[in-house]
Design an enzyme around this catalytic site. Structure first.
Site, PDB file in Angstrom:
ATOM      1  N   LYS A 120      72.520 -12.512   7.823  1.00  0.00           N
ATOM      2  CA  LYS A 120      71.590 -12.124   8.878  1.00  0.00           C
ATOM      3  C   LYS A 120      71.798 -10.682   9.344  1.00  0.00           C
ATOM      4  O   LYS A 120      70.914 -10.055   9.901  1.00  0.00           O
ATOM      5  CB  LYS A 120      71.737 -13.092  10.074  1.00  0.00           C
ATOM      6  CG  LYS A 120      70.468 -13.209  10.919  1.00  0.00           C
ATOM      7  CD  LYS A 120      70.450 -14.492  11.728  1.00  0.00           C
ATOM      8  CE  LYS A 120      71.447 -14.503  12.866  1.00  0.00           C
ATOM      9  NZ  LYS A 120      71.049 -13.680  14.006  1.00  0.00           N
ATOM     10  N   LEU A 136      72.143  -8.253   7.410  1.00  0.00           N
ATOM     11  CA  LEU A 136      71.594  -7.337   6.407  1.00  0.00           C
ATOM     12  C   LEU A 136      70.114  -7.076   6.657  1.00  0.00           C
ATOM     13  O   LEU A 136      69.425  -7.895   7.256  1.00  0.00           O
ATOM     14  CB  LEU A 136      71.796  -7.949   5.011  1.00  0.00           C
ATOM     15  CG  LEU A 136      73.250  -8.267   4.644  1.00  0.00           C
ATOM     16  CD1 LEU A 136      73.304  -9.191   3.431  1.00  0.00           C
ATOM     17  CD2 LEU A 136      74.010  -6.977   4.379  1.00  0.00           C
ATOM     18  N   LYS A 150      68.039 -20.740   5.455  1.00  0.00           N
ATOM     19  CA  LYS A 150      67.801 -21.198   4.074  1.00  0.00           C
ATOM     20  C   LYS A 150      69.007 -20.863   3.199  1.00  0.00           C
ATOM     21  O   LYS A 150      69.393 -21.639   2.315  1.00  0.00           O
ATOM     22  CB  LYS A 150      66.526 -20.568   3.518  1.00  0.00           C
ATOM     23  CG  LYS A 150      65.269 -21.114   4.165  1.00  0.00           C
ATOM     24  CD  LYS A 150      64.020 -20.609   3.479  1.00  0.00           C
ATOM     25  CE  LYS A 150      62.787 -21.292   4.046  1.00  0.00           C
ATOM     26  NZ  LYS A 150      62.549 -20.958   5.471  1.00  0.00           N
ATOM     27  N   SER A 195      59.695   1.917 -12.785  1.00  0.00           N
ATOM     28  CA  SER A 195      61.108   1.583 -12.613  1.00  0.00           C
ATOM     29  C   SER A 195      62.001   2.357 -13.594  1.00  0.00           C
ATOM     30  O   SER A 195      63.169   2.626 -13.303  1.00  0.00           O
ATOM     31  CB  SER A 195      61.314   0.081 -12.796  1.00  0.00           C
ATOM     32  OG  SER A 195      60.637  -0.361 -13.953  1.00  0.00           O
ATOM     33  N   GLY A 222      59.603  -3.933 -16.124  1.00  0.00           N
ATOM     34  CA  GLY A 222      58.592  -4.959 -16.378  1.00  0.00           C
ATOM     35  C   GLY A 222      57.525  -4.458 -17.340  1.00  0.00           C
ATOM     36  O   GLY A 222      56.954  -5.230 -18.104  1.00  0.00           O
ATOM     37  N   ASP A 278      50.758   1.009 -19.349  1.00  0.00           N
ATOM     38  CA  ASP A 278      49.713   1.606 -18.507  1.00  0.00           C
ATOM     39  C   ASP A 278      49.754   3.113 -18.696  1.00  0.00           C
ATOM     40  O   ASP A 278      50.828   3.710 -18.653  1.00  0.00           O
ATOM     41  CB  ASP A 278      49.971   1.311 -17.018  1.00  0.00           C
ATOM     42  CG  ASP A 278      49.705  -0.142 -16.659  1.00  0.00           C
ATOM     43  OD1 ASP A 278      48.886  -0.783 -17.345  1.00  0.00           O
ATOM     44  OD2 ASP A 278      50.320  -0.640 -15.698  1.00  0.00           O
TER      45      ASP A 278
HETATM   46  N1  DCP Z   1      52.610   0.825  -6.964  1.00  0.00           N
HETATM   47  C1  DCP Z   1      52.469   0.793  -5.577  1.00  0.00           C
HETATM   48  N2  DCP Z   1      51.872  -0.283  -4.975  1.00  0.00           N
HETATM   49  C2  DCP Z   1      51.458  -1.334  -5.709  1.00  0.00           C
HETATM   50  C3  DCP Z   1      51.601  -1.318  -7.107  1.00  0.00           C
HETATM   51  C4  DCP Z   1      52.195  -0.216  -7.709  1.00  0.00           C
HETATM   52  O1  DCP Z   1      52.864   1.738  -4.900  1.00  0.00           O
HETATM   53  N3  DCP Z   1      50.885  -2.382  -5.100  1.00  0.00           N
HETATM   54  C5  DCP Z   1      53.273   1.981  -7.590  1.00  0.00           C
HETATM   55  C6  DCP Z   1      54.755   1.912  -7.356  1.00  0.00           C
HETATM   56  C7  DCP Z   1      55.274   1.318  -8.616  1.00  0.00           C
HETATM   57  C8  DCP Z   1      54.336   1.925  -9.653  1.00  0.00           C
HETATM   58  O2  DCP Z   1      53.078   1.961  -8.999  1.00  0.00           O
HETATM   59  O3  DCP Z   1      56.614   1.679  -8.854  1.00  0.00           O
HETATM   60  C9  DCP Z   1      54.278   1.169 -10.950  1.00  0.00           C
HETATM   61  O4  DCP Z   1      53.915  -0.183 -10.723  1.00  0.00           O
HETATM   62  P1  DCP Z   1      54.649  -1.363 -11.476  1.00  0.00           P
HETATM   63  O5  DCP Z   1      53.978  -2.612 -11.042  1.00  0.00           O
HETATM   64  O6  DCP Z   1      54.685  -1.093 -12.930  1.00  0.00           O
HETATM   65  O7  DCP Z   1      56.113  -1.386 -10.809  1.00  0.00           O
HETATM   66  P2  DCP Z   1      57.522  -0.808 -11.298  1.00  0.00           P
HETATM   67  O8  DCP Z   1      57.367   0.069 -12.487  1.00  0.00           O
HETATM   68  O9  DCP Z   1      58.154  -0.208 -10.098  1.00  0.00           O
HETATM   69  O10 DCP Z   1      58.368  -2.099 -11.666  1.00  0.00           O
HETATM   70  P3  DCP Z   1      58.372  -2.921 -13.050  1.00  0.00           P
HETATM   71  O11 DCP Z   1      59.701  -2.707 -13.691  1.00  0.00           O
HETATM   72  O12 DCP Z   1      58.189  -4.340 -12.621  1.00  0.00           O
HETATM   73  O13 DCP Z   1      57.237  -2.419 -13.889  1.00  0.00           O
HETATM   74 MG    MG Z   2      56.336  -0.561 -14.159  1.00  0.00          MG
HETATM   75 MN    MN Z   3      52.739  -0.790 -14.353  1.00  0.00          MN
END
Ligand code: DCP
Ligand code: MG
Ligand code: MN
Length: 333
Positions: A60, A62, A72, A180, A189, A254
């Protein structure tokens, strides 16, 4: 589509798993985005801890963990399960909706519609492909591969092929892999690519812009056998599938084509994380600026956006809204 907390040998993995499972149910079944985000945030916090959480009370303290989630955590630590989750899972329709919503392109509403029509498994879905869009069909076809994370080393290889190919079309193209991967994650992802060209600006004449084409890039990457499928292709946004030559899994790719004068706002946005973006936008608003994937604009007293600031690097954005610069690897929350 589940946002995993992929931290190698995370001592709180089981806690993160049940929180993420709850998050999925909140998003897909209860349609409560607020709770979905709350559970995700709590899982993110726990996944970053170097040590095992001993009690709800400890948790809690954190960020993102309140009294309800703390309770939970206690229940899970004491009984090894969570009754709320067990109850949700007693309803086979809930489980089916959650499964179908894992198919790329199928959202909670579509998943419910399918389950209401008696379609509850991936096998059922295969028999009813006439109900699916092109995107959803590809999501089904590559279901297993799309659930697999992309190791960093594989994105390094894809980056090399991608950059070489695009520069063969025109050596002045600028290519940045964001998401990411740019935040330094060991697994991603999907692969998020940004492309621009010095001649491709928001002010450039249409004739000049036309020489820069995302379609040309996509077709060339198809010819090079990197892109295998297209989910959708517009003038600035490609969503599709790629794969490395030697029989690796199919990966979600993408690509966005952005104006050169908006490139660094775009890089900032697509580097994320989404939570980091939310916080940064909120901070910008406090400083009377509006920030999005295209531009940073000052707000007038009436709250109207003015002319965009000139941004030539990510640091410019931090500086203008009065935040210390953060490296991409420090933008994971
Ligand atoms: N993004 C955002 N808001 C959202 C979706 C995306 O600001 N609702 C931006 C931030 C994310 C980026 O677009 O980092 C890329 O989207 P991804 O869904 O590919 O997310 P990540 O690359 O961060 O994570 P993953 O490893 O799951 O692809
Ligand atoms: Mg991504
Ligand atoms: Mn993406």
């Amino acid at each position: 589509k589940r946002k995993a907390t992929n931290n190698a040998n995370n001592p709180n993995q089981d806690l993160c798993d049940f929180l993420l499972e709850l998050a999925d149910f909140e998003r897909n079944v209860s349609k409560n985005v607020f709770k979905y985000n709350a559970y995700r945030k709590a899982a993110g916090t726990l996944s970053a801890l170097p040590e095992r959480v001993k009690s709800g009370e400890e948790a809690k303290k954190l960020p993102g963990i309140g009294i309800k989630i703390a309770k939970k955590i206690d229940e899970f630590l004491q009984t090894g399960k969570l009754q709320k989750l067990e109850d949700i899972k007693k309803d086979e329709n809930n489980v089916a909706i959650s499964l179908l919503a894992r198919v790329s392109g199928i959202g909670p509403a579509k998943a419910k519609e399918l389950v209401d029509a008696g379609i509850k498994t991936l096998e059922d879905l295969k028999k009813h492909q006439n109900r699916l869009t092109h995107h959803q069909k590809l999501g089904l076809k590559y279901f297993d591969d799309f659930e697999k994370k992309v190791p960093r080393a594989e994105i390094v290889q894809i980056e090399k092929i991608l950059k070489e190919a695009i520069k063969e079309i025109n050596r002045d193209y600028l290519v940045t892999i964001c998401g990411s991967y740019r935040r330094g994650k060991e697994e991603s992802g999907d692969i998020d690519v940004l492309v621009t060209h010095p001649d491709y600006t928001s002010k450039a004449k249409d004739a000049k812009k036309k020489t820069i084409s995302l379609k040309t890039i996509v077709e060339y990457l198809e010819k090079k056998k990197l892109i295998t499928d297209t989910i959708s292709l517009g003038s600035t946004k490609f969503m599709g599938v790629c794969r490395l030559p030697e029989d690796k899994p199919f990966r979600r790719l993408d690509i966005r084509l952005t104006f050169h004068d908006q490139y660094y706002c775009a890089i900032l946005y697509f580097t994320g994380s989404d939570l980091f973006n939310k916080n940064m936008r909120a901070h910008a608003l406090e400083k009377k600026y509006t920030l999005n994937e295209y531009a940073l604009k000052p707000l007038t007293i009436e709250g109207c956006p003015g002319e965009p600031e000139k941004i030539t690097c990510e640091e410019d954005v931090f500086k203008i809204i009065g935040l210390p610069y953060k490296d991409p690897k420090d933008r994971n929350v």
